[in-house]
Design an enzyme around this catalytic site. Structure first.
Site, PDB file in Angstrom:
ATOM      1  N   ASN A 189     -27.895   9.869  22.697  1.00  0.00           N
ATOM      2  CA  ASN A 189     -26.618  10.432  23.537  1.00  0.00           C
ATOM      3  C   ASN A 189     -28.052   9.572  25.366  1.00  0.00           C
ATOM      4  O   ASN A 189     -28.841   9.570  25.210  1.00  0.00           O
ATOM      5  CB  ASN A 189     -26.969  11.727  24.468  1.00  0.00           C
ATOM      6  CG  ASN A 189     -28.124  12.995  23.578  1.00  0.00           C
ATOM      7  OD1 ASN A 189     -28.808  12.486  25.179  1.00  0.00           O
ATOM      8  ND2 ASN A 189     -28.483  13.541  23.400  1.00  0.00           N
ATOM      9  N   LYS A 246     -23.868  31.625  25.420  1.00  0.00           N
ATOM     10  CA  LYS A 246     -24.719  30.738  24.667  1.00  0.00           C
ATOM     11  C   LYS A 246     -25.927  30.966  24.880  1.00  0.00           C
ATOM     12  O   LYS A 246     -26.544  31.118  24.086  1.00  0.00           O
ATOM     13  CB  LYS A 246     -25.040  28.944  25.735  1.00  0.00           C
ATOM     14  CG  LYS A 246     -25.148  27.890  24.537  1.00  0.00           C
ATOM     15  CD  LYS A 246     -25.206  26.971  24.751  1.00  0.00           C
ATOM     16  CE  LYS A 246     -23.674  25.843  24.705  1.00  0.00           C
ATOM     17  NZ  LYS A 246     -23.982  24.710  24.595  1.00  0.00           N
ATOM     18  N   ALA A 258     -33.971  19.656  26.497  1.00  0.00           N
ATOM     19  CA  ALA A 258     -33.990  18.414  25.544  1.00  0.00           C
ATOM     20  C   ALA A 258     -31.935  18.460  25.132  1.00  0.00           C
ATOM     21  O   ALA A 258     -31.472  19.600  24.907  1.00  0.00           O
ATOM     22  CB  ALA A 258     -34.308  18.254  24.565  1.00  0.00           C
ATOM     23  N   PRO A 269     -32.294  21.440  13.258  1.00  0.00           N
ATOM     24  CA  PRO A 269     -32.521  22.327  13.272  1.00  0.00           C
ATOM     25  C   PRO A 269     -32.386  22.766  14.847  1.00  0.00           C
ATOM     26  O   PRO A 269     -32.965  22.030  16.079  1.00  0.00           O
ATOM     27  CB  PRO A 269     -34.535  22.678  12.925  1.00  0.00           C
ATOM     28  CG  PRO A 269     -34.082  20.475  13.332  1.00  0.00           C
ATOM     29  CD  PRO A 269     -33.382  20.633  12.708  1.00  0.00           C
ATOM     30  N   LYS A 316     -30.166  -1.548   5.103  1.00  0.00           N
ATOM     31  CA  LYS A 316     -28.644  -1.581   5.989  1.00  0.00           C
ATOM     32  C   LYS A 316     -27.738  -1.665   5.989  1.00  0.00           C
ATOM     33  O   LYS A 316     -27.153  -2.036   4.394  1.00  0.00           O
ATOM     34  CB  LYS A 316     -29.034  -2.920   7.166  1.00  0.00           C
ATOM     35  CG  LYS A 316     -27.569  -3.220   7.986  1.00  0.00           C
ATOM     36  CD  LYS A 316     -28.432  -4.754   8.870  1.00  0.00           C
ATOM     37  CE  LYS A 316     -26.959  -4.511   9.989  1.00  0.00           C
ATOM     38  NZ  LYS A 316     -26.701  -5.766  10.312  1.00  0.00           N
ATOM     39  N   PHE A 376     -30.992  25.092  28.500  1.00  0.00           N
ATOM     40  CA  PHE A 376     -30.203  24.837  29.351  1.00  0.00           C
ATOM     41  C   PHE A 376     -28.356  24.671  28.880  1.00  0.00           C
ATOM     42  O   PHE A 376     -28.825  24.947  27.117  1.00  0.00           O
ATOM     43  CB  PHE A 376     -30.380  23.148  29.393  1.00  0.00           C
ATOM     44  CG  PHE A 376     -31.475  22.898  30.649  1.00  0.00           C
ATOM     45  CD1 PHE A 376     -32.132  23.152  30.442  1.00  0.00           C
ATOM     46  CD2 PHE A 376     -30.626  22.258  31.953  1.00  0.00           C
ATOM     47  CE1 PHE A 376     -33.326  23.079  31.787  1.00  0.00           C
ATOM     48  CE2 PHE A 376     -31.541  22.427  32.869  1.00  0.00           C
ATOM     49  CZ  PHE A 376     -32.739  23.007  33.040  1.00  0.00           C
TER      50      PHE A 376
HETATM   51  N1  CTP Z   1     -31.080  22.945  21.195  1.00  0.00           N
HETATM   52  C1  CTP Z   1     -31.446  23.149  20.883  1.00  0.00           C
HETATM   53  N2  CTP Z   1     -32.042  22.499  19.923  1.00  0.00           N
HETATM   54  C2  CTP Z   1     -30.388  21.884  19.790  1.00  0.00           C
HETATM   55  C3  CTP Z   1     -29.308  21.414  20.082  1.00  0.00           C
HETATM   56  C4  CTP Z   1     -29.886  22.358  21.354  1.00  0.00           C
HETATM   57  O1  CTP Z   1     -33.333  23.251  21.139  1.00  0.00           O
HETATM   58  N3  CTP Z   1     -30.528  21.398  17.916  1.00  0.00           N
HETATM   59  C5  CTP Z   1     -30.693  23.647  22.491  1.00  0.00           C
HETATM   60  C6  CTP Z   1     -30.541  22.503  24.270  1.00  0.00           C
HETATM   61  O2  CTP Z   1     -32.066  21.961  24.646  1.00  0.00           O
HETATM   62  C7  CTP Z   1     -30.313  23.393  25.201  1.00  0.00           C
HETATM   63  C8  CTP Z   1     -29.339  24.523  24.117  1.00  0.00           C
HETATM   64  O3  CTP Z   1     -29.285  24.654  23.010  1.00  0.00           O
HETATM   65  O4  CTP Z   1     -31.648  23.730  25.710  1.00  0.00           O
HETATM   66  C9  CTP Z   1     -28.364  23.816  24.964  1.00  0.00           C
HETATM   67  O5  CTP Z   1     -27.440  23.232  24.462  1.00  0.00           O
HETATM   68  P1  CTP Z   1     -25.776  22.224  23.955  1.00  0.00           P
HETATM   69  O6  CTP Z   1     -26.224  21.196  23.644  1.00  0.00           O
HETATM   70  O7  CTP Z   1     -25.230  22.508  25.622  1.00  0.00           O
HETATM   71  O8  CTP Z   1     -25.288  23.020  23.265  1.00  0.00           O
HETATM   72  P2  CTP Z   1     -25.502  23.043  22.067  1.00  0.00           P
HETATM   73  O9  CTP Z   1     -26.303  24.130  21.093  1.00  0.00           O
HETATM   74  O10 CTP Z   1     -24.814  21.904  21.307  1.00  0.00           O
HETATM   75  O11 CTP Z   1     -23.505  24.013  21.515  1.00  0.00           O
HETATM   76  P3  CTP Z   1     -22.615  23.375  21.726  1.00  0.00           P
HETATM   77  O12 CTP Z   1     -22.219  22.468  20.670  1.00  0.00           O
HETATM   78  O13 CTP Z   1     -22.070  24.506  21.636  1.00  0.00           O
HETATM   79  O14 CTP Z   1     -22.034  22.729  23.158  1.00  0.00           O
END
Ligand code: CTP
Length: 401
Positions: free
Chosen positions: A214, A340, A278, A306, A292, A326
Site C-alpha cells: 500500500n 477496532k 504500520a 498475523p 514468475k 492506529f
Molecule cells: N495492524 C497490525 N497487524 C495487521 C493489521 C493491522 O498490527 N496485520 C495494526 C495497524 O498497525 C493499526 C491497526 O492494526 O495499528 C489497525 O489497522 P487497520 O488496517 O486500520 O485495521 P485492520 O486490522 O486492517 O481492520 P479493517 O480491515 O477492519 O479496517
C-alpha cells in the site's frame, strides 16, 4: 534550592523587547534554585537591558559578540551550544523567530541555536498584530516542526497600549514551564522506559517480480519514534519498506513482510510502550511462486497475515503497559475506530480519516483523534511531526502521573 534545578545549565538568550526586563527576574528565580546560567545578549537586547546588570545577576560573563576572539578561544559557539541542558530564548521577537525559522546564523544567538542539539524553548514577545501575522504563524509552525517548544505568548494589555495575544509569559510561568520540562525529562529517564514502534507498509510477494503493498509513507510512525527517542525513551522502530531516513537515536530494524515485522516485534519484547503505526498488508498469497507466474496461469489464493497489534494486546506474559493502535478509516470514523479498539484490545486507538487527501497516507500532514478508555481527544490538522510530539506528550504524561 530545588534539587531538580540544582546544577542545571541554561543558556538564556535575551532578545530586544520591552519585556527583556522580565528576564532579569527570571535569572534571579533560576539562580536561587541552583541553576548555572550563561546569557547571550543580542544587539537589540542590549538596548533594553545592560550587559552589566545581566552579568551581576547571573554571576557569569555575558556573551554578546560572535567574533570575539578572547571568548572564542575560551569557549567557542559550538562548545557553548553543547555546554547547556537547554537554551531559553526570552523574549523571542518576531525577527528572531523568523531568523531561526529560516536557519540564519548571523549573530551569536542564532549561531549557537543552529549549532545546538539541546532543547530550545522560546518565550515570544511582540505586538498582537505581529504575532498573528501569517508569516510569524508560519515561522512558529516551522519551529514546532524542528522540535522547538514555546512557552506563551499570553494575552493581555501590551506595552504599546493594544490588547491581545503576544505578551511574554511571566518569569514565574516560564520558571514553571522549565521545571515541568526537567521534571518530565528526568522522570522519564529514571523510569528507563522502552518503546516499540511499527511503521510503513509491508510488501507481500506473489512471485519474484510481483507483490502487494500500500502507499503508506511511514512518516507518522517515524516521527513518533523520533519524538519518543527525543523524550529519553529507548525506542525500537520496526519499519516496512519506506524511503524515509532512519531517525537518530533509535534501534532501527528494516523488514519487508508482515511476518518479518511480527517476528521482529516478538524479539523486541519486553517493552513498556508499543505503537502500531504500520499499515500492515492484511493478507498475502497462500503460496509464493518461485518462478514468475505466466499471465495465463493466474490463480492466486490469499491468507491472513498475523495481526501484530492484536498479538501485543493479548500477549498476557509480556503485554506492554500501553498498547496503541492506529485506525485508518474512510467513513463512520469514530464508530469504526471504537469497534477496532475493542476488537484489538488496545489501550488507545488513534484514528485518521484517509478519505481526506490533504491528510493521511502520503501527506506531510495529518489530523487525528485519540480514543482512550475515558476520553476522545482531537488533534486538528498539523504536520506529522507536531502530531507525533503531541501523541508522545500524552504518552509521557500517562507514565509520569
Ligand atoms: N495492524 C497490525 N497487524 C495487521 C493489521 C493491522 O498490527 N496485520 C495494526 C495497524 O498497525 C493499526 C491497526 O492494526 O495499528 C489497525 O489497522 P487497520 O488496517 O486500520 O485495521 P485492520 O486490522 O486492517 O481492520 P479493517 O480491515 O477492519 O479496517
Amino acid at each position: 534550592m530545588d534539587k531538580l534545578f540544582n546544577r542545571k545549565k541554561i543558556i538564556l538568550v535575551i532578545g530586544g523587547g520591552i519585556s527583556a526586563y522580565k528576564s532579569l527576574d527570571l535569572i534571579r528565580l533560576l539562580k536561587k534554585q541552583g541553576c548555572q546560567i550563561k546569557v547571550i545578549l543580542t544587539e537589540s537586547g542590549k538596548k533594553f537591558v545592560t550587559p552589566l546588570s545581566v552579568a551581576s545577576l547571573c554571576q557569569n560573563k555575558v556573551y554578546e559578540n560572535i567574533f570575539d576572539s578572547t571568548r572564542e578561544a575560551e569557549m567557542d559557539h559550538i562548545s557553548l551550544s553543547r555546554w547547556c541542558d537547554i537554551i531559553l530564548f526570552a523574549p523571542a521577537t518576531a525577527n528572531s523567530i523568523s531568523k531561526l525559522a529560516s536557519g540564519r546564523a548571523d549573530d551569536l544567538a542564532s549561531t549557537v541555536i543552529l549549532a545546538s542539539n539541546k532543547q530550545v524553548i522560546l518565550a515570544p514577545a511582540m505586538n498582537v498584530r505581529m504575532w498573528i501575522h501569517k508569516s510569524t504563524q508560519n515561522n512558529f509552525n516551522k519551529l514546532l516542526d524542528y522540535g522547538y517548544v514555546f512557552v506563551g505568548p499570553t494575552t493581555g494589555e501590551m506595552a504599546c497600549g493594544e490588547y491581545g495575544e503576544g505578551k511574554m509569559s511571566s518569569p514565574e510561568e516560564i520558571y514553571e514551564f522549565i521545571k515541568n520540562y526537567f521534571l518530565n525529562r528526568d522522570i522519564v529517564k529514571d523510569k528507563n522506559l522502552k518503546a516499540l514502534v511499527t511503521a510503513g507498509p509491508t510488501k507481500e510477494y506473489i512471485d519474484p517480480v510481483r507483490f502487494i503493498t500500500n502507499n503508506s509513507s511511514g512518516k507518522q510512525g517515524y516521527e513518533i519514534a523520533n519524538s519518543l527517542a527525543k523524550s529519553g525513551i529507548e525506542t525500537t522502530l520496526i519499519s516496512g519498506p519506506s524511503k524515509l531516513k532512519k531517525p537518530q537515536n533509535v534501534n532501527f530494524i528494516k523488514v519487508e513482510t508482515a511476518k518479518q515485522m511480527y517476528m521482529e516485534t516478538k524479539k523486541a519484547l519486553p517493552v513498556d510502550i508499543a505503537i502500531c503505526a504500520a499499515a500492515v498488508t492484511d493478507f498475502k498469497p497462500e503460496k509464493y511462486e518461485i518462478y514468475k507466474i505466466k499471465k495465463n496461469d493466474l490463480n492466486i489464493n490469499f491468507k491472513r497475515n498475523p495481526d501484530i497489534l492484536e498479538f501485543l494486546s493479548k500477549n498476557n506474559s509480556q503485554r506492554p503497559k500501553l498498547v496503541v493502535g492506529f485506525a485508518a478509516e474512510t467513513n463512520n470514523i469514530l464508530k469504526f475506530a471504537k469497534e477496532k479498539k475493542i476488537k484489538k484490545h488496545c489501550d488507545w486507538i488513534i484514528v485518521n480519516d484517509v478519505s481526506n487527501p490533504e491528510i493521511g497516507f502520503d501527506s506531510e500532514y495529518n489530523a487525528v483523534t485519540i480514543i482512550d478508555d475515558k476520553n476522545i481527544e482531537k488533534i486538528s490538522k498539523n504536520s506529522k511531526t507536531n502530531i507525533a510530539n503531541k501523541i508522545v506528550r500524552k504518552i509521557v504524561n500517562n507514565f509520569i502521573q
